[in-house]
Design a protein around this motif. Structure first.
Motif, PDB file in Angstrom:
ATOM      1  N   ALA A  47      14.376  13.026  -2.034  1.00 54.48           N
ATOM      2  CA  ALA A  47      13.340  12.170  -2.644  1.00 54.48           C
ATOM      3  C   ALA A  47      13.695  10.695  -2.464  1.00 54.48           C
ATOM      4  N   LEU A  48      14.984  10.369  -2.631  1.00 53.47           N
ATOM      5  CA  LEU A  48      15.405   8.970  -2.441  1.00 53.47           C
ATOM      6  C   LEU A  48      15.141   8.527  -1.002  1.00 53.47           C
ATOM      7  N   ASP A  49      15.512   9.396  -0.044  1.00 50.49           N
ATOM      8  CA  ASP A  49      15.312   9.036   1.375  1.00 50.49           C
ATOM      9  C   ASP A  49      13.827   8.850   1.673  1.00 50.49           C
ATOM     10  N   ALA A  50      13.015   9.758   1.135  1.00 46.16           N
ATOM     11  CA  ALA A  50      11.568   9.663   1.409  1.00 46.16           C
ATOM     12  C   ALA A  50      11.013   8.371   0.803  1.00 46.16           C
ATOM     13  N   ALA A  51      11.488   8.028  -0.401  1.00 43.47           N
ATOM     14  CA  ALA A  51      10.992   6.815  -1.053  1.00 43.47           C
ATOM     15  C   ALA A  51      11.403   5.570  -0.261  1.00 43.47           C
ATOM     16  N   ILE A  52      12.639   5.583   0.244  1.00 41.19           N
ATOM     17  CA  ILE A  52      13.107   4.427   1.031  1.00 41.19           C
ATOM     18  C   ILE A  52      12.305   4.307   2.328  1.00 41.19           C
ATOM     19  N   ALA A  53      12.077   5.454   2.983  1.00 39.66           N
ATOM     20  CA  ALA A  53      11.305   5.419   4.248  1.00 39.66           C
ATOM     21  C   ALA A  53       9.899   4.875   3.970  1.00 39.66           C
ATOM     22  N   GLU A  54       9.332   5.316   2.857  1.00 39.88           N
ATOM     23  CA  GLU A  54       7.975   4.867   2.523  1.00 39.88           C
ATOM     24  C   GLU A  54       7.966   3.353   2.249  1.00 39.88           C
ATOM     25  N   LEU A  55       8.974   2.884   1.515  1.00 41.42           N
ATOM     26  CA  LEU A  55       9.044   1.455   1.198  1.00 41.42           C
ATOM     27  C   LEU A  55       9.240   0.620   2.461  1.00 41.42           C
ATOM     28  N   GLN A  56      10.029   1.192   3.412  1.00 39.48           N
ATOM     29  CA  GLN A  56      10.230   0.447   4.657  1.00 39.48           C
ATOM     30  C   GLN A  56       8.912   0.283   5.416  1.00 39.48           C
ATOM     31  N   GLN A  57       8.136   1.374   5.415  1.00 36.60           N
ATOM     32  CA  GLN A  57       6.850   1.329   6.108  1.00 36.60           C
ATOM     33  C   GLN A  57       5.918   0.323   5.410  1.00 36.60           C
ATOM     34  N   ILE A  58       5.891   0.371   4.093  1.00 37.69           N
ATOM     35  CA  ILE A  58       5.013  -0.552   3.345  1.00 37.69           C
ATOM     36  C   ILE A  58       5.441  -1.993   3.609  1.00 37.69           C
ATOM     37  N   LYS A  59       6.751  -2.187   3.618  1.00 40.42           N
ATOM     38  CA  LYS A  59       7.259  -3.551   3.821  1.00 40.42           C
ATOM     39  C   LYS A  59       6.820  -4.101   5.184  1.00 40.42           C
ATOM     40  N   THR A  60       6.915  -3.260   6.220  1.00 45.75           N
ATOM     41  CA  THR A  60       6.523  -3.722   7.561  1.00 45.75           C
ATOM     42  C   THR A  60       5.042  -4.107   7.581  1.00 45.75           C
ATOM     43  N   VAL A  61       4.202  -3.239   6.986  1.00 45.99           N
ATOM     44  CA  VAL A  61       2.762  -3.529   7.006  1.00 45.99           C
ATOM     45  C   VAL A  61       2.463  -4.756   6.131  1.00 45.99           C
ATOM     46  N   ALA A  62       3.130  -4.839   4.978  1.00 44.81           N
ATOM     47  CA  ALA A  62       2.871  -5.961   4.068  1.00 44.81           C
ATOM     48  C   ALA A  62       3.276  -7.283   4.713  1.00 44.81           C
ATOM     49  N   GLU A  63       4.373  -7.258   5.457  1.00 39.54           N
ATOM     50  CA  GLU A  63       4.815  -8.491   6.137  1.00 39.54           C
ATOM     51  C   GLU A  63       3.750  -8.968   7.103  1.00 39.54           C
ATOM     52  N   LYS A  64       3.180  -8.015   7.827  1.00 38.74           N
ATOM     53  CA  LYS A  64       2.178  -8.351   8.841  1.00 38.74           C
ATOM     54  C   LYS A  64       0.865  -8.818   8.174  1.00 38.74           C
ATOM     55  N   ASN A  65       0.422  -8.070   7.166  1.00 43.03           N
ATOM     56  CA  ASN A  65      -0.899  -8.353   6.595  1.00 43.03           C
ATOM     57  C   ASN A  65      -0.901  -9.378   5.472  1.00 43.03           C
TER      58      ASN A  65
END
Ligand code: PEP
Ligand code: MG
Length: 575
Positions: A47-65
């Motif tokens: 669950a921790l790994d999945a949450a971190i992967a999800e946050l990384q993805q959100i961070k990349t998109v948030a940085e761009k948008n």
């Protein structure tokens, strides 16, 4: 099957798109005793790994948008999830207490949150409590196999469907893709409604059932002109509402022609049409829509948009930018108005039975000078870069105003002594939101440079009706003679004392109220930028003598409806 929802028209325009459910899943769970601690720890790590992967993805998109600043919070969340101290404690609990990962996660993070929130003299650590709460939710969702909404990842046109919307929800939304809002809660003057008008996004609030009737991906029409939502519309619904939206766009183009004209009545009396804003970025729309001032800068939105307390320098930059971008036109900044329905995750306030009647606005500022003084300093420093005025929210007594003003005077003097450049004069005024203040306006006018009537709160306090509660929204009665009498009293008293009176509640942009307010001689009308040109167009058609006569009749009427009919009748007789 097509379904219809009705609610409160909160922001003009029509939008048609797929639903995006901004609704948290149910994250409740059963505490279980386990035998295989290793298997449970494995679940935790997955669950921790999945949450971190999800946050990384959100961070990349948030940085761009949304930009690096908005994305920073996600990096902070990843750091928490990688903290060996916290993970060690959760694992330890699984080993020693033989409980499931959900229970261990909850117990450990709850204890961190309690410790952080208890550090009342350390705002930095208090702010971290909100972060821990957020990441716990994310890990829990993975443990329970549920999906949290991730609005930062939206990459196609949507209608946001939510129970309610907070400024921090909207901070994560990409305006390019969000075409409309529809919510369960809220009235016309709830902050979700106000935000949708600032963003110029069509919205219907207070439907009570939007989140239960609409499912992710359903096609939805939001008619923010009449307060209607349609789920899974027929082809002819889509055609009819597309036309309604187009007609509105054409009407707006007509109003746009008045952008560079002054706000004058038919008989040549000049008024000021100003805008309500939440951040310095909103100033662009104010200028685009021909605003002559900012009548209300809701400074608390700076606080609410941020994951930590904005310091003096951050605030100074924001106020300076707003003042500079308005090019010498007045910017009235209201000091922090937290409490009621406006929360700061990083500044927990005591739980209260009646938050709207409790610890809020100027009451917090007076009790916590560590928050108030830096804000005043930032404002006074920014005054050197444009035309800044300051006003205090929720003043109820002369003493409150005098105490707030004394702190302002002290900070101003300190800055001058330190050689900091400040404006020669700053208008310091107050909001008229509390009926008791209206009744003592003559005394308050001795100390305040101006009054700005906050009808959103003045109505809720006069009628004892929570502004966010749709069950009592029938008591939002801006034309009721009782309220009109209060408003007239504020304006007359201000004028008798040589002061100006404005209005920054939603009523100032209400097309039925405008003729009455002109007739009473209101000086400044401050509203959502999107309503300004429509109001200027209306003003040009009205003269102040006949509107004053209309006011006479309205004050003598019995009900809200009777006054609305008087205004409609008056308008129908205009050429
Ligand atoms: C008001 O109360 O009318 C007002 C303008 O302030 P807010 O809506 O932010 O409470
Ligand atoms: Mg208010």
């Amino acid at each position: 099957m097509t379904q219809k929802l009705s609610g409160i028209a909160a922001s003009n325009g029509v939008a048609i798109a797929a639903a995006y459910m901004l609704v948290d899943p149910d994250l409740t769970f059963e505490k279980r005793n386990i035998t295989d601690a290793d298997a449970e720890k494995k679940r935790l790590h997955e669950a921790l790994d999945a949450a971190i992967a999800e946050l990384q993805q959100i961070k990349t998109v948030a940085e761009k948008n949304l930009g690096a600043d908005e994305a920073e919070v996600f990096e902070a969340h990843i750091t928490i999830l990688e903290d060996p101290e916290m993970i060690g404690q959760i694992e330890g609990k699984i080993d020693s207490d033989k409980v499931n990962a959900e229970e261990a996660l909850k117990e450990v993070t709850d204890s961190f949150i309690t410790i952080f929130e208890g550090m009342t003299d350390n705002t930095y650590m208090q702010e971290r409590a909100a972060d821990v709460r957020d990441v716990t939710k994310r890990v829990m969702s993975h443990l329970l196999g549920k999906n949290l909404p991730n609005p930062a990842l939206i990459d196609s046109e949507v209608i946001i469907v939510a129970h309610d919307l907070t400024p921090s929800d909207t901070a994560q939304l990409n305006r390019k893709y969000v075409k409309g809002f529809i919510t369960d809660l809220g009235g016309r003057t709830s902050h979700s409604a106000i935000m949708s008008r600032t963003l110029e996004i069509p919205a219907v609030v207070g439907t009570e059932t939007a989140t239960t009737m609409i499912k992710q991906g359903d096609q939805v029409i939001v008619d923010g002109l009449d307060g209607v939502g349609i789920v899974s519309p027929t082809a002819s619904d889509v055609d009819a509402y597309t036309k309604k939206g187009d007609d509105f766009t054409k009407q707006k183009a007509e109003w746009d022609k008045l952008k560079d004209e002054p706000s004058v009545s038919k008989d040549g009396k000049t008024f000021t049409i100003a805008a309500n804003i939440g951040t310095p970025d909103d100033v662009a729309a104010v200028n685009d829509d021909g605003g002559e001032a900012v009548g209300l800068f809701r400074s608390e939105f700076l606080y609410m948009d941020s994951s930590e307390l904005p310091d003096e320098e951050t605030q100074f930059q924001a106020y300076k930018k707003a003042a500079e971008d308005m090019h010498g036109k007045q910017v009235v900044v209201r000091t922090m108005d937290i409490g009621g329905d406006k929360h700061l995750d990083y500044l927990p306030l005591p739980e209260e039975m009646n938050p709207f009647l409790g610890y809020r606005a100027i009451r917090i500022s007076l009790a916590q000078p560590d928050l108030f003084r830096p804000q005043l300093r930032a404002l006074i420093r920014a005054s050197a870069f444009g035309n800044i005025a300051i006003m205090f929210p929720m003043i109820g007594t002369v003493d409150e105003f005098k105490r707030a003003r004394a702190i302002y005077d002290e900070e101003r003097q300190k800055l001058i002594n330190d050689g900091v450049k400040v404006a020669d004069h700053i208008d310091v005024g107050m909001m008229m939101e509390v009926p008791a203040a209206v009744l003592i306006a003559d005394k308050l006018a001795k100390y305040a440079d101006f009054f700005s009537i906050g009808t959103n709160d003045l109505i809720q306090y006069s009628f004892a009706a929570d502004r966010g509660n749709e069950r009592v929204s029938y008591l939002y009665q801006p034309y009721n003679p009782s309220l009109l009498r209060l408003i007239k009293r504020v304006i007359d008293t201000a004028h008798a004392e040589g002061k100006w009176a404005g209005m920054c509640g939603e009523m100032a942009g209400d097309q039925v109220a405008v003729p009455l307010l002109m007739g009473m001689g209101l000086d400044e009308f401050s509203m959502s930028a999107s309503s300004m040109l429509q109001t200027r167009s209306l003003m040009k058609r009205l003269d102040t003598d006949s509107t004053a006569q209309l006011v006479e009749k309205a004050l003598d009427a019995e009900t809200n409806e009777e006054v609305a009919d008087l205004v409609k009748d008056y308008m129908s007789r205009l050429n």
